[in-house]
Design an enzyme around this catalytic site. Structure first.
Site, PDB file in Angstrom:
ATOM      1  N   SER A  41       0.819  -1.209   0.000  1.00 25.51           N
ATOM      2  CA  SER A  41       0.000   0.000   0.000  1.00 25.51           C
ATOM      3  C   SER A  41       0.857   1.265   0.000  1.00 25.51           C
ATOM      4  CB  SER A  41      -0.963  -0.033   1.196  1.00 25.51           C
ATOM      5  OG  SER A  41      -1.933   0.982   1.107  1.00 25.51           O
ATOM      6  N   ASP A  78      -5.074  -4.073  -2.958  1.00 28.43           N
ATOM      7  CA  ASP A  78      -4.129  -3.723  -1.901  1.00 28.43           C
ATOM      8  C   ASP A  78      -3.847  -4.939  -1.010  1.00 28.43           C
ATOM      9  OD1 ASP A  78      -2.973  -2.666   0.474  1.00 28.43           O
ATOM     10  OD2 ASP A  78      -3.900  -0.729   0.100  1.00 28.43           O
TER      11      ASP A  78
END
Length: 626
Positions: A172, A457
């Site tokens: 991320s 993610d």
């Protein structure tokens, strides 16, 4: 794995081609109704003797000559079977590291050896066979994680230990920091002050221009261009262009494959970016296939399937390149790596309330084992158990779709499509087929059976890329984990420990007391001394403990201004470092970088001790090898 083929044959018989991994002991099982004849250009006596005794057994494919110049054709009734090595495919099948990474490791060992000699004070640099493998991991956390990782890396650089790091990996927001750094092929060889000042200018400027008429026209043009080149376009791609604006304020032409230059001489750590492939109606904690992105390859360690980074986004079938498409600009990967909004309502409730929507369990389908196959499994351990699946009704399905479907995910062509890479491919630790209701228990649910990858993610599974680093082929001795979560400072370690227990992967026990959960320290060291295969883990939660009162290690704050700078709560109700906050005041940015840097410097004794333990392990391994 097989497919119809047009292999040239003298007889004109139809053919069927099987792609075979040469490192496996694969067999072609046949039930003979007529005489089986093996045709080859120069048959050996040994092969003829073998085939004359086959009966109802099978042919060990590794005994047949398989090369680009020589093919062995087996004629069975009216079908001609051609055997083709997996080396002829357009992707790589296998669990070894790719050539680019192996070449990097050879060069990086020399850099690491010199760094350890200087930092630890050795009379001479350790031999390359004794150099430990160190990985630095950055967790997710949006702009907070990106900003904090700059400070953590600056602390390691100031201690002289950045050159002792082999791998640098992130999830991320940490991937935004890493991918920005690698725009400079020699970023770790110069002070990080320049990149930090550049990022400060971006983070602390207004984001209102992202929605200006000019920018909206640019987004529209880019998305049309991406779609016209054959790529699937989703909300993630629009998000990616916003990230590009946040990080650069201009179009960034860079591609991930460009970063090969940054590791070609071993001058920087090897970057590994993390994403996960998910099913749209299953939470990331229940099902996630880790996908790694490096300058040389993109692939799934679970399946041992990798494509060259330049070909990610192209269309494949059964390992063959069907349609070449342009490599995506790195901003589209940054958007996918940091697509934290691609959550289902159930996942959002889980993250905010601490538990999922339990009532949904009543509406899911059921899976029951109808026999344990104990007799058959003794004969064939790879045999799957028989399961009875009872699907949910239409009302339950509609309810599940509402609460468990993700709003969006990055849709990419599935380069594993058509490959038979289920659990019998190799004894991979990644498969969870022993769990009755896990998708891995159903080969038709696995990713090679799907048209597209749904990449999101990695924080939806484990908010740190441990699964990509703990692969045995990387043989990492020390993991330096920077956790930038606002809460649950040990959650990524505990989830990784469970992940490893489920798969039989060595990992240290994560034992912390109630006082650590309530008021965590700046640094923790976890080891499993009795098992040298288990990595040493050095863990840094994001805490403001002694930085509050100290300007530098051992130097207390004196003036009111100094005290005000350090006196702030990371995770208080009014924190400016929330996940969805992309703009900081300069003071907020500076103090977060300074805090992360300080926490490394303030624990220099523990940090050097961890590196010494890793070096001791490498030296012990080198003595055994010699």
């Amino acid at each position: 794995m097989g497919q119809p083929s047009s292999l040239p044959t003298e007889s004109g018989l139809p053919t069927f081609t099987f792609h075979v991994n040469p490192v496996l002991s694969s067999r072609l099982q046949v039930e003979l109704e007529e005489k089986l004849v093996v045709l080859q250009s120069d048959p050996s006596d040994e092969l003829e003797a073998q085939t004359s005794k086959l009966g109802e057994m099978g042919i060990l494919l590794s005994s047949l000559p398989l090369s680009q110049k020589e093919q062995c054709l087996v004629v069975l009734e009216e079908v001609r079977l051609g055997l083709v090595s997996s080396g002829d495919l357009d992707l790589r099948l296998g669990f070894d590291l790719c050539d680019g990474e192996l070449e990097f490791l050879d060069k990086r060992k020399q850099v690491v050896a010199k760094a350890l000699q200087q930092v630890i004070g050795l009379s001479e640099a350790p031999h390359c066979d004794q150099v430990p493998v160190v990985a630095v991991l950055g967790s997710g956390g949006g702009t907070r994680a990106m900003t904090s990782l700059y400070g953590s890396l600056a602390g390691l650089q100031e201690l002289g230990l950045l050159d002792a790091v082999t791998y640098l990996s992130g999830v991320s927001g940490s991937t935004w920091c890493i991918s920005t750094l690698y725009k400079d092929p020699f970023w770790s060889q110069v002070t990080l002050q320049g990149p930090i000042e550049h990022t400060l200018a971006q983070v602390c400027s207004s984001k209102m221009g992202a929605l200006s008429t000019e920018q909206l026209q640019y987004y529209s043009q880019e998305l049309r261009l991406r779609e016209s080149s054959g790529h699937s376009v989703s909300l993630v791609d629009f998000w990616a262009l916003l990230i590009e604006y946040f990080l650069n304020r201009e179009e960034n032409p860079a591609k991930l494959s460009d970063q090969q230059e940054a590791v070609s001489q071993g001058q920087n750590p090897y970057p590994i970016y993390a994403g996960i492939n998910v099913h749209t109606n299953i939470s990331g904690e229940d099902f996630a296939e880790w996908c790694e992105f490096t300058p040389y390859e993109v692939g799934f360690p679970k399946y041992g399937a990798y494509v060259p980074t330049e070909l990610f986004g192209s269309e494949f079938f059964m390992g063959r390149l069907m349609q070449l498409r342009p490599e995506p600009r790195i901003c589209y990967l940054q958007g996918m790596w940091g697509s934290a909004f691609a959550a289902s309502l159930d996942e959002i409730f889980l993250k905010t309330a601490g538990s999922g929507l339990n009532f949904l369990e009543w509406h899911r389908g059921s899976v029951n084992v109808t026999d344990d196959c104990s007799k058959f499994q003794l004969q064939d351990p790879t045999r799957l158990r028989t399961r009875l699946c009872t699907p949910q009704g239409p009302f339950s399905q509609a309810l599940l779709d509402i609460f468990t479907s993700r709003f969006t995910s990055a849709q990419n062509f599935n380069f594993t499509q058509g490959l038979c890479l289920h659990k019998d491919y190799v004894a991979s630790r990644e498969f969870m087929a022993w769990k009755d209701t896990h998708p891995d228990a159903f080969p038709n649910e696995l990713t090679p059976m799907r048209d597209c990858l749904s990449l999101v993610d990695g924080g939806f599974a484990i908010n740190s890329p441990f699964p990509l680093i703990i692969q045995p082929q990387r043989a990492v001795d020390l993991i330096v984990s920077f956790d930038y979560s606002l809460e649950a400072p040990f959650e990524v370690l505990q989830m990784t420990e469970k992940y490893c227990l489920d798969r039989g992967i060595p990992f240290p026990r994560i034992e912390v007391g109630p006082e650590d959960l309530e008021d965590p320290r700046e640094c923790y060291l976890f080891t499993k001394a009795e098992d040298p295969r288990s990595p040493i883990v050095l863990h840094f939660p994001l805490v403001n403990r002694t930085f509050r009162t100290h300007l530098a290690p051992g130097v207390e704050r004196q003036t009111a201004e100094e005290k005000a700078f350090g006196d702030f709560d990371i995770n208080g109700p009014d924190t400016p470092y929330g996940m969805m906050n992309f703009t900081y005041e300069p003071k907020e940015f500076d103090r977060l970088v300074a805090l992360s840097r300080y926490n490394v410097l303030n624990n220099v004794v523990t940090v050097k001790h961890a590196f010494q333990l890793a070096l001791d392990r490498g030296q012990a391994r080198g003595r055994v090898g010699s």
